[in-house]
Structure formats: C-alpha cells, structure tokens
Design an enzyme around this catalytic site. Structure first.
Site, mmCIF file in Angstrom:
data_model
loop_
_atom_site.group_PDB
_atom_site.id
_atom_site.type_symbol
_atom_site.label_atom_id
_atom_site.label_comp_id
_atom_site.label_asym_id
_atom_site.label_seq_id
_atom_site.Cartn_x
_atom_site.Cartn_y
_atom_site.Cartn_z
ATOM 1 C CG ASP A 268 100.639 122.775 97.841
ATOM 2 O OD1 ASP A 268 100.737 121.700 98.467
ATOM 3 O OD2 ASP A 268 100.975 123.872 98.301
ATOM 4 N NE ARG B 270 101.681 126.416 96.022
ATOM 5 C CZ ARG B 270 100.448 126.799 96.330
ATOM 6 N NH1 ARG B 270 100.026 126.692 97.559
ATOM 7 N NH2 ARG B 270 99.632 127.298 95.400
ATOM 8 C CE1 TYR C 186 98.421 122.610 104.779
ATOM 9 C CE2 TYR C 186 100.662 122.400 103.977
ATOM 10 C CZ TYR C 186 99.306 122.230 103.793
ATOM 11 O OH TYR C 186 98.844 121.689 102.635
ATOM 12 N N PRO D 71 96.460 117.264 105.637
ATOM 13 C CG PRO D 71 95.421 119.185 104.884
ATOM 14 C CD PRO D 71 95.735 118.430 106.113
HETATM 15 P P1 FAD Z 1 87.936 116.410 95.703
HETATM 16 O O1 FAD Z 1 89.075 117.193 95.221
HETATM 17 O O2 FAD Z 1 87.239 116.842 96.928
HETATM 18 O O3 FAD Z 1 86.897 116.350 94.508
HETATM 19 C C1 FAD Z 1 85.587 115.915 94.665
HETATM 20 C C2 FAD Z 1 84.752 116.488 93.543
HETATM 21 O O4 FAD Z 1 83.457 115.898 93.576
HETATM 22 C C3 FAD Z 1 84.554 117.986 93.666
HETATM 23 O O5 FAD Z 1 84.846 118.590 92.453
HETATM 24 C C4 FAD Z 1 83.101 118.123 94.064
HETATM 25 O O6 FAD Z 1 82.493 119.282 93.537
HETATM 26 C C5 FAD Z 1 82.496 116.902 93.426
HETATM 27 N N1 FAD Z 1 81.273 116.445 94.107
HETATM 28 C C6 FAD Z 1 81.058 116.335 95.429
HETATM 29 N N2 FAD Z 1 79.829 115.840 95.645
HETATM 30 C C7 FAD Z 1 79.267 115.637 94.431
HETATM 31 C C8 FAD Z 1 78.017 115.150 94.002
HETATM 32 N N3 FAD Z 1 77.077 114.741 94.873
HETATM 33 N N4 FAD Z 1 77.770 115.070 92.685
HETATM 34 C C9 FAD Z 1 78.690 115.475 91.784
HETATM 35 N N5 FAD Z 1 79.901 115.955 92.136
HETATM 36 C C10 FAD Z 1 80.187 116.033 93.450
HETATM 37 N N6 FAD Z 1 95.400 118.612 100.412
HETATM 38 C C11 FAD Z 1 96.685 118.904 100.599
HETATM 39 O O7 FAD Z 1 97.536 118.074 100.261
HETATM 40 N N7 FAD Z 1 97.063 120.120 101.105
HETATM 41 C C12 FAD Z 1 96.120 121.050 101.481
HETATM 42 O O8 FAD Z 1 96.458 122.108 101.966
HETATM 43 C C13 FAD Z 1 94.779 120.763 101.291
HETATM 44 N N8 FAD Z 1 93.853 121.647 101.629
HETATM 45 C C14 FAD Z 1 92.550 121.356 101.425
HETATM 46 C C15 FAD Z 1 91.605 122.286 101.739
HETATM 47 C C16 FAD Z 1 90.261 122.047 101.521
HETATM 48 C C17 FAD Z 1 89.283 123.092 101.862
HETATM 49 C C18 FAD Z 1 89.857 120.802 100.954
HETATM 50 C C19 FAD Z 1 88.408 120.504 100.668
HETATM 51 C C20 FAD Z 1 90.817 119.868 100.651
HETATM 52 C C21 FAD Z 1 92.165 120.119 100.882
HETATM 53 N N9 FAD Z 1 93.149 119.192 100.577
HETATM 54 C C22 FAD Z 1 94.445 119.501 100.750
HETATM 55 C C23 FAD Z 1 92.815 117.846 100.153
HETATM 56 C C24 FAD Z 1 92.866 117.653 98.678
HETATM 57 O O9 FAD Z 1 92.268 118.732 98.021
HETATM 58 C C25 FAD Z 1 92.137 116.363 98.410
HETATM 59 O O10 FAD Z 1 92.799 115.312 99.097
HETATM 60 C C26 FAD Z 1 92.068 116.024 96.966
HETATM 61 O O11 FAD Z 1 91.485 117.041 96.245
HETATM 62 C C27 FAD Z 1 91.266 114.737 96.817
HETATM 63 O O12 FAD Z 1 90.815 114.583 95.536
HETATM 64 P P2 FAD Z 1 89.393 113.952 95.233
HETATM 65 O O13 FAD Z 1 89.280 114.017 93.764
HETATM 66 O O14 FAD Z 1 89.282 112.658 95.910
HETATM 67 O O15 FAD Z 1 88.311 114.882 95.944
#
Ligand code: FAD
Length: 686
Positions: free
Chosen positions: A50, A282, A290, A367
């Site tokens: 967030d 928020r 946290y 995070p």
């Molecule tokens: P992601 O947001 O993980 O996106 C990856 C995408 O790829 C997803 O939509 C997934 O469905 C897709 N995907 C995965 N594998 C495949 C595949 N084989 N084929 C096709 N699509 C696929 N950050 C904070 O700052 N504060 C927090 O409190 C926080 N809490 C979090 C809690 C959880 C449960 C998670 C999972 C993450 C959290 N994060 C938090 C981290 C933050 O969400 C990520 O750092 C951020 O979303 C990273 O972005 P990204 O696009 O790299 O990956």
C-alpha cells in the site's frame, strides 16, 4: 484436443501485478504491441502492498494518473516513535516528517494495491491504440524457448485454465478454509507454508488432460513479472539468493477502535518485552498494523507453522504491545502473515537479453519499509522503454544490458537496507547503554531518518553505461562481479576530473539520478509548470537546453551556433528521426532561459528548432520556458536549484525515464553526438 494457434507479438508480459502492469502501461505509452497474461482470475481487491514513494508518484505523473492516486490516498505526514520509558511503559519519544522536506513535489502516501492496479488498467486502456482486450487472465506459460534467429526469436506456449483450475490452485496453496467474516485471508499468497514449486506443472497437466486450449506465441521479448515464485525465473534456471530470517510478522487492515492517541500517524512502536508494531494510517478509516509475532517461531527447517497463525493471535499480540492503551475492531478488511526473507535474483535477464525478470521475481524482502510494490514498478519502468525502443528500431539492442546493471544494484541496496531496518525494527529496545543485545533507540531513529531518503526512491544513482556518461566500469554489477556484455556500446571514456567539470555545470542534476523538478514558466503563455511535468513517458529522449541569458548578444550567438549544429542535415537529431516523422519524435528539445520573460520574444529570440513549425499546427509553444517569477505560484528559481550558471547555461541529455544521461557545455556538441550515437540507431544519411 483443439488445434494450437500461433501468433507473433513484440513483447509478452507474464504476470499482471504492479510490475507487469507498469511494463504494460509503459509499452502502451510507447505504442509498442504487447500482451499480458496472468494466472489469477481477477485483480487484487484488498490488502498487500500500500505504500507509494515520491518516485513512484513522479512516475505515475509521467503516465498521467498521479492525480487520481494523490486524491484517493491517505497522506503520510508525520512519523511518531514510541518507546518504553524507564518504567517500561511506552511513550511517544520523537516525531519526524514522513518525507524529507523539499525532496520531491510529492510526499509518501498509502493506497492499497488493488486501486493502483485499477488505475493502471484504466491508463493502459486509454493509451492502447487499438481497443485493448485487457489482461488475459487464467492464462499461464507452459514452455519457453529462446531462439537465436528471426524477428520473433522467443517461443512461449501459453495455456488457458478453466475457472475450476484457477480455483483449485487457491485450495492447493492455501490448504485451509477461509476465515469467515473477519476479512480476506491473504495467507494463501504469503511466503509462509510450503506451496509446491511445481504447482504450475500440475495445472498444466490437468489442462492438457481435459484438452484445454494452448497457443504458441512468438515474441521479440518476454518480461517475467510473475512474483516471488516466478515461473519465468525457474524456466531460465535462475535463483533467488539469500536467507529467511526468524522474524515472523502479521499484517491486519482494520478500522480500529482505540484510545491510542497516534492511531492516525505512522508509528513505530517498540514495547519493552512484547515486540514491535508499526501503524500505517490508511484510506477509508482503515489502519494497517504490522505486528511482530513472538509466539510463532520457525522450526529447525526454517519454516513457521502457518496453521498456528490466526487473526486472533495476531491481534492479541498487537493489544499487548500497545498496553496500557486499548485497541479493538469491528471490521477487518484483510490479514496475512509473513516470514521476513531477503533475497536477490542471481540474474535479471538471459544472456541474449531477450527474457527479463522484474519485481518480486528478482527481489523479496520485508514489506515494512513499503518498498516492494515501488521497487517492483520501478524495475519495469526502467526496462519497458528500453525494450520498447529496441523493438521499434529506435535504440541499439546494447542498451538492454543496462537493465541488469542498473536494477540489480538497486535490489542489492534494497536488501541491505531492509536487513538493517528489519533487525532494528524487530529487535528488543535496549534497556540502557550497557544493554549490548538490545537495539538503541537513537540508532533506530537515525536509521529511520537515513532510510527515509532511500525509501523515497530518489537516492537511486545509476552507474556508467551507454545511457549514463560517467567514469567507472560499466560492466560492474554492484557486488564485485562483472558482465562483459555490458561493455558493448559504451564508448565514453571520461576521467574523474573531466566528469567533475561537466557535472559542475549543473550541480543540482547529478548524472545517473532522476531529473529533479522546479517550477518554470511557459515563455508563450506565462503558465507555471513543474519542469518534470514536461518529461512524460512517451519514449522520447530529451535535451534540456539551459539557454542562459538569451538577450546577451554573445550568449545568443552560442545558442544559435548550438542550434545550427542540431539543425544540420547530418546532425544526430536528423539521423535519429525516422524520415517522415516530426523532428521531435525521437529526441525532444526543451529550453529554459534566464532573461526576463517580458523582455523576451519566443519567435524573435529563439532559433526555430527550439519551437518547431509545422504546417498544420503552427509554432510549437510548449517547448521554451523561462526561469522567472510567476503571478500566482512564486518563483521556482530553477537555475539556482539546478546549480546552472544563469548567463551561460549548459546542455543536459535526459533519458525517457527522466534520468540524467549526460551534461556538457553548448560547445560540447561532439560529445552530445557521441552520447546519442551510443544508444540510438542513427539513419545512414550517406
Ligand atoms: P506480484 O504482485 O506478486 O504479481 C505477480 C503476478 O504474477 C500475480 O498477479 C500472479 O498471479 C502472476 N503470476 C504468478 N505466477 C504466474 C504464472 N506462472 N503465469 C502467469 N501469471 C503468474 N508489500 C508491502 O509493501 N506491504 C505489505 O503489507 C505487503 N503484503 C504482502 C502480502 C502478500 C500476501 C504478498 C504476496 C505480498 C505482499 N507485499 C506487500 C508485497 C507486494 O505485494 C509485492 O512486492 C508487489 O506486489 C510486487 O509486485 P510484482 O508485480 O513484482 O509481483
């Protein structure tokens, strides 16, 4: 089974989280054809990341939706530190501004990831030339082959999942039932537990068995943004290196009912013996907590038992830390728990620079510093324009090597920062100066203050490459290792001394850092603009010409000579521009002068190349600016702030992502030409 179809696309993005959507939006703005697939059936609606840093907001503004985020988000203004007093009872010990004052025109804000994803989807829709079909959901890659020849050398087989198969996945990974009406359970996406590495393989097997659809996609480039368990990373045979720590944290998004006085402030609370808590106020009355979970510890294998973690356990821990204040809630929006692990990808791209990894796929960390979504989006913002401009034939393929050299260093810095920050945050406060095992609260505050600059995203300083002209070894990877392919196309041999002289021409615009923003006025209409607002992401490089005192005859001549060279038929500018395109289509020139606005005339005092004419639209009135006092918004004092001499000015080359690439005098035309010859594919005019 159905017949497998086959098609070509310039760029295939795997994963539609923040990193994937940023890649898609950037390509949409560059008008580069792309497809984006995601295994999930829907976008995120609650929870996860967030925090949005200043730099992310600047980037959103370059895409045109910072205003939507800014309006809807909660603004973080102050951080309060709470620590135990001599009696062991927590009390407020310090207040600091949340964002360092004067760092950016934006300050840190918070809004949940789901809204950010929404804004991205709308933005991509708006900027995609043909009607955009949206994210292709319930779709995942089955195989990836990197060929050496042809226009579309990478072959990816995509497989469509049925609704049931997407559902099945959640049960497999979650392994537990929903938690009823206490808010969405984010545990199933958390890093706790032992989700099978081969879950994708299982889904593909099921889809094949029922004769599900598959498709061959031939593509120029693949951007893998598929999160911490990245399939793309595994397909390339790369790993995340690093370790999990013993610190387990719970996260809850609630509407709190409490007598704690700073619940609408960002707070770092260290209790004497019950652990630490971070409060993030928020949007929509929500507050994120946290919470360190001292009662859950990893076993000998380093894994924590996820089944022990419930909202009641997490909230109970928060209540203890906050004592003697009381906290309760009626509404919980989302909750999760995670084990802090700090890991960086061994490599961010394959050796041929055809398949790239971005976001959580190449770095994971705690995070709490609010970095995950930001750094992930900034990865793909760094990458997508490079890929897009190479795919369009505007830039040389060698610029792609700078992605790994620039972003891996950022990831390593991030892990180092997170390591320090997490230890200070999770540690027990020292009871006195003799308590060597405890964390000194002075040290914590100091780390917080320093961390604020890092956390803003504005301290990023890219090393030398064919996009950033500074001394040093462009092959260096920030960890002692080198990658020789990075040396290709980097003809700039600058000594430290020569560089220092050039940098002194604009001391407020460090080469390798993002172009800072101050207000200037449009020469033609006197409207104030933040200069950065003129640096939109559209794939264009920019030359910012500080024209100095344009009314002084000698300076006017210098500007004229510079412009004559730009305008010459064989100049890099002409050779970079495709034949029938406008002269500003690849490199745009923006001018800022320091004479009095009211004594200066656009058409009389500035060479035509600075405000090009076209038969349909007349003169371009949006390229020449003046550093002068505005009627309503004060004086930006841009020359002083950029450290540029008001009389003589200088020339700055800016990359499409707003990073400063080169600085020189108006007479350094040859070096400026070298810069663009190093990164652009120039037309042979012979
Ligand atoms: P992601 O947001 O993980 O996106 C990856 C995408 O790829 C997803 O939509 C997934 O469905 C897709 N995907 C995965 N594998 C495949 C595949 N084989 N084929 C096709 N699509 C696929 N950050 C904070 O700052 N504060 C927090 O409190 C926080 N809490 C979090 C809690 C959880 C449960 C998670 C999972 C993450 C959290 N994060 C938090 C981290 C933050 O969400 C990520 O750092 C951020 O979303 C990273 O972005 P990204 O696009 O790299 O990956």
């Amino acid at each position: 089974a159905r017949e497998t179809s086959e098609s070509n696309i310039d760029v295939l993005i795997i994963g539609a989280g923040p990193a994937g959507l940023m890649a898609a939006a950037s390509l949409a703005h560059l008008k580069v054809p792309f497809r984006i697939v995601d295994r999930r059936r829907t976008k995120i609606f609650t929870g996860q990341a967030d925090g949005l840093q200043c730099r992310s907001l600047e980037i959103f503004d370059s895409l045109g939706f910072a205003d939507r985020v800014w309006k809807e988000a909660n603004h973080m203004i102050e951080i309060c530190m709470w620590n135990p007093g001599p009696d062991g009872v927590i009390r407020r010990s310090d207040r600091i501004p949340d964002t360092i004052v004067g760092l950016s025109r934006f300050q840190q804000i918070v809004l949940h990831q789901g809204r950010i994803e929404r804004f991205f989807l709308d933005n991509i829709d708006k900027y995609t030339e043909k009607k955009w079909g949206g994210v292709e959901r319930g779709t995942l890659p089955e195989s990836l082959e990197i060929g050496m020849t042809g226009e579309y050398p990478v072959k990816v087989v995509l497989r469509g999942l049925s609704d049931e198969e997407v559902e099945v996945k959640q049960v497999i990974v979650s392994g537990e039932k929903s938690v009823g009406n206490i808010g969405s359970d984010g545990l199933f996406r958390s890093n706790l537990g032992d989700a099978a590495e081969d879950e994708e393989e299982e889904l593909i097997r099921q889809s094949k068995k029922r004769g599900g659809e598959s498709e061959i996609v031939n593509t120029k480039y693949v951007i893998g943004c598929d999160g911490a368990r990245s399939w793309t990373r595994r397909a390339l045979g790369f790993e995340l290196q690093g370790e999990a720590t013993d610190f387990i944290w719970g996260v809850m998004d609630i509407i709190p009912i409490t007598d704690f006085p700073d619940i609408r402030m960002r707070c770092a609370i260290h209790s004497a013996n019950d652990g630490s808590l971070m409060v993030i106020p928020r949007e929509n009355r929500l507050v994120r907590l946290y919470i360190q979970l001292k009662e859950v510890t990893p076993d000998a294998s380093g894994r924590a038992d996820r089944s022990k973690i419930t909202p009641a356990l997490i909230f109970g821990a928060a209540q203890k830390i906050l004592r003697p204040y009381k906290i309760d809630y009626e509404y919980c929006d989302w909750w999760t728990a995670y084990q802090i692990g700090q890991r960086v990808g061994t490599s961010f791209s394959d050796d041929t620079n055809r398949v790239f990894l971005a976001g959580d796929a190449v770095h994971t960390h705690s995070p709490k510093a609010g970095q995950g979504m930001n750094v992930s989006m900034q990865d793909s913002y760094n990458l997508a324009w490079k890929v897009g401009l190479v795919a369009k034939g505007i830039c040389k393929p060698s610029i792609l090597s700078s992605y790994q050299s620039e972003r891996r260093r950022v990831a390593k810095d991030l892990i180092e920062f997170d390591h320090k920050f997490a230890r200070l945050f999770s540690g027990r406060p020292a009871s006195d100066v003799m308590d060597a095992e405890g964390v000194s609260m002075e040290e914590f505050k100091d780390a917080f203050l320093k961390g604020n600059l890092f956390a803003s995203g504005l301290s990023v300083n890219y090393g030398p490459s064919n996009l950033v002209v500074k001394p040093g070894n462009p092959a260096e990877q920030g960890d002692g290792s080198t990658r020789s392919s990075l040396l290709e196309g980097t003809p700039h041999n600058l000594t430290e001394e020569e560089f220092a002289k050039k940098q002194a021409l604009a001391s407020g615009l460090p080469v390798g850092m993002r172009f800072n923003s101050f207000k200037v006025l449009n020469q033609a209409c006197a409207r104030p603009w933040h200069l950065q607002e003129r640096l939109k992401l559209d794939g264009r490089f920019r030359i910012v010409l500080f024209a100095g005192n344009i009314l002084a005859p000698e300076q006017k001549q210098r500007v004229q000579t510079f412009c004559d060279k730009l305008d010459a038929p064989t100049s890099f500018l002409r050779r970079a521009t495709p034949k029938d395109d406008k002269i500003d289509s690849v490199v745009e020139i923006l001018t800022i002068h320091s004479a009095k606005r009211t004594e200066t005339e656009l058409l009389r005092d500035f060479p035509e190349i600075l405000h090009p004419f076209d038969a349909h639209n007349g003169w371009d009135y949006n390229k020449v600016f003046v550093d002068d006092v505005s009627y309503h918004e004060g004086f930006g004092d841009a020359h002083t702030n950029y450290g540029v001499n008001k009389e003589r000015g200088c020339v700055v080359a800016v990359r499409p992502d707003q990073y400063v690439g080169w600085i020189g005098e108006l007479e350094d035309f040859e070096q400026l030409t070298n810069y663009f010859e190093g990164c652009l594919l120039l037309r042979d005019q012979a």
